[in-house]
Motif scaffolding. Structure first.
Motif, mmCIF file in Angstrom:
data_model
loop_
_atom_site.group_PDB
_atom_site.id
_atom_site.type_symbol
_atom_site.label_atom_id
_atom_site.label_comp_id
_atom_site.label_asym_id
_atom_site.label_seq_id
_atom_site.Cartn_x
_atom_site.Cartn_y
_atom_site.Cartn_z
ATOM 1 N N ALA A 85 -6.665 -37.035 40.294
ATOM 2 C CA ALA A 85 -7.066 -38.281 39.645
ATOM 3 C C ALA A 85 -8.457 -38.706 40.103
ATOM 4 O O ALA A 85 -9.306 -39.095 39.293
ATOM 5 C CB ALA A 85 -6.051 -39.382 39.943
ATOM 6 N N LEU A 86 -8.708 -38.614 41.406
ATOM 7 C CA LEU A 86 -10.019 -38.999 41.940
ATOM 8 C C LEU A 86 -11.122 -38.069 41.457
ATOM 9 O O LEU A 86 -12.245 -38.504 41.179
ATOM 10 C CB LEU A 86 -9.976 -39.011 43.468
ATOM 11 N N LEU A 87 -10.829 -36.774 41.366
ATOM 12 C CA LEU A 87 -11.819 -35.826 40.834
ATOM 13 C C LEU A 87 -12.189 -36.192 39.399
ATOM 14 O O LEU A 87 -13.371 -36.189 39.026
ATOM 15 C CB LEU A 87 -11.263 -34.402 40.875
ATOM 16 N N ALA A 88 -11.180 -36.503 38.601
ATOM 17 C CA ALA A 88 -11.431 -36.847 37.199
ATOM 18 C C ALA A 88 -12.245 -38.128 37.104
ATOM 19 O O ALA A 88 -13.249 -38.197 36.380
ATOM 20 C CB ALA A 88 -10.110 -36.988 36.455
ATOM 21 N N ARG A 89 -11.821 -39.152 37.835
ATOM 22 C CA ARG A 89 -12.528 -40.436 37.754
ATOM 23 C C ARG A 89 -13.935 -40.332 38.326
ATOM 24 O O ARG A 89 -14.899 -40.872 37.753
ATOM 25 C CB ARG A 89 -11.744 -41.518 38.492
ATOM 26 N N GLY A 90 -14.073 -39.627 39.454
ATOM 27 C CA GLY A 90 -15.392 -39.492 40.050
ATOM 28 C C GLY A 90 -16.379 -38.812 39.135
ATOM 29 O O GLY A 90 -17.533 -39.233 39.009
ATOM 30 N N ARG A 91 -15.909 -37.757 38.457
ATOM 31 C CA ARG A 91 -16.803 -37.032 37.552
ATOM 32 C C ARG A 91 -17.263 -37.911 36.398
ATOM 33 O O ARG A 91 -18.447 -37.960 36.069
ATOM 34 C CB ARG A 91 -16.075 -35.792 37.015
ATOM 35 N N VAL A 92 -16.333 -38.640 35.784
ATOM 36 C CA VAL A 92 -16.698 -39.482 34.650
ATOM 37 C C VAL A 92 -17.609 -40.622 35.090
ATOM 38 O O VAL A 92 -18.584 -40.954 34.411
ATOM 39 C CB VAL A 92 -15.433 -40.020 33.949
ATOM 40 N N CYS A 93 -17.324 -41.227 36.235
ATOM 41 C CA CYS A 93 -18.171 -42.320 36.720
ATOM 42 C C CYS A 93 -19.612 -41.860 36.941
ATOM 43 O O CYS A 93 -20.565 -42.580 36.633
ATOM 44 C CB CYS A 93 -17.606 -42.893 38.013
ATOM 45 N N LEU A 94 -19.775 -40.656 37.480
ATOM 46 C CA LEU A 94 -21.122 -40.145 37.727
ATOM 47 C C LEU A 94 -21.885 -39.888 36.430
ATOM 48 O O LEU A 94 -23.111 -39.874 36.418
ATOM 49 C CB LEU A 94 -21.051 -38.852 38.536
#
Length: 381
Positions: free
Chosen positions: A275-284
């Motif tokens: 979940a964090l990988l997915a959110r981190g990528r989109v936020c960046l």
């Protein structure tokens, strides 16, 4: 609107021969032109630009009249000629709207920052372990064991595990089928979220959206479901050809990202990391004015912290998480280093990209990391 603007418009139209100069009353079409022109002036369009638009409209009208005259000359009855005129006007209106939308969308994407990074995201290379990495950690054997369990049990959990391993290996079509098998036994929000992402990477945006919407209904408080829903919407924004669709998708993704910050972390460490990988990528990837890039970098650093503090099994999967986090963080920092004179950002980017090379030097991510290091004028080791 200031009176001077109105007067400048009347002068421009009169000098162009579009309004009477002898004091005679305006015709109804002339009055409508002036009223429409005044509205454009009030929206910040200058009188010369309004005059250009009027001339364009006049030229278009002349083309339509010429077409009607040609119809009548060729023997078409007046009633039929007028009917054909209306059909042509509709077709011309659609043509002009399409051309205008294309130009405006392209410009606003650049101004709003919606386009470039999200567009690249929709075509981004996905990480697939190199054969050497897969052999080192015995991933083929793990996959065979997971497949045997899934075939024997056909339970949602067994199908889920097998599907996730297939996705890690870049085999999204097979993963999608196993997620569907698990869903046939029990429809869960988590399985639907994974199915949505698998279909997304297969280019099936419509079915991905349908799957993630159902996932949201079944698991409205799931962090992973919310983050994967944001991935789907960001991907759609990057794939959209028109500004309206892209803007709507970005808005939805932003809402999902904000909502995800209020959701509790999953009990399972692997699910939390994903979940964090997915959110981190989109936020960046979000435009800087949205203020989410620091959140994205923090999510990816948290991924690394969780992996270091948790005994994730199998070890190869833990390193795959590390590769994703280092690669996404490193590329974002490399972009930021172009405008950062402190050197700290560049140093952090170099460290992250070197970690990708260390963990799996034979993968495509490593090749890109190598290129990025070259652009940063940094040695590979």
């Amino acid at each position: 609107m200031p009176p001077s603007n109105h007067r400048s418009l009347l002068i421009a139209l009169s000098q162009a021969g579009l309004l009477p100069t002898d004091g005679s009353p305006w015709s109804e079409p002339q009055r409508m032109v002036v009223e429409a022109g005044d509205r454009l002036l009030g929206l910040g369009i200058d009188s010369e630009t309004v005059l250009r638009l009027v001339r364009i409209g006049g030229a278009l009208g002349e083309l339509e009249v010429d077409a009607v005259v040609l119809d009548v000359k060729s023997g078409t009855a007046p009633g039929s000629a007028l009917e054909r005129l209306q059909r042509r006007r509709t077709a011309v209106t659609r043509l002009l709207a399409s051309v205008r939308q294309g130009h405006v969308s392209h410009a606003l994407r650049r101004v709003g920052g919606i386009g470039a990074q999200l567009h690249d995201y929709a075509r981004e290379l996905l990480y697939v372990p190199s054969p050497l990495f897969a052999a080192r950690y015995g991933l083929p054997y793990l996959l065979a064991e997971a497949r045997a369990d899934a075939e024997q049990l056909a339970s949602p959990s067994a199908c889920h595990l097998h599907g996730r391993l297939l996705m890690i290996l870049g085999r999204h079509a097979e993963a999608s089928r196993w997620f569907e098998t698990g869903l046939a036994a029990e429809r869960t929000g988590i399985l639907l979220a994974y199915l949505a992402v698998a279909r997304l990477f297969l280019g099936e945006l419509g079915s991905a959206q349908a799957a993630v919407e159902e996932a949201r209904l079944l698991a409205p408080r799931s962090l992973l479901v919310a983050c994967y829903a944001a991935v789907v919407r960001a991907f759609q924004a990057g794939s959209a050809e028109d500004l309206t669709t892209a803007t709507s998708a970005v808005h939805d993704a932003l809402e999902l990202l904000r909502e995800s910050a209020t959701l509790p972390p999953p009990d399972e460490a692997s699910e939390h990391v994903e979940a964090l990988l997915a959110r981190g990528r989109v936020c960046l990837l979000m435009p800087a004015p949205f203020g989410l890039r620091e959140r994205g970098a923090a999510d990816l650093r948290q991924v690394l912290a969780i992996v270091e503090a948790t005994n994730l099994e199998p070890p190869g999967v833990a390193d795959i998480y590390r590769i994703h986090a280092h690669y996404f963080l490193g590329t974002a920092l490399a972009d930021a280093a172009a405008t950062d004179d402190s050197g700290a950002t560049r140093q952090a980017a170099v460290h992250a990209l070197r970690e990708v090379l260390r963990l799996d030097p034979g993968c495509a991510f490593a090749e890109r990391a190598y290129d990025r290091l070259g652009a940063l004028d940094a040695p590979v080791s």
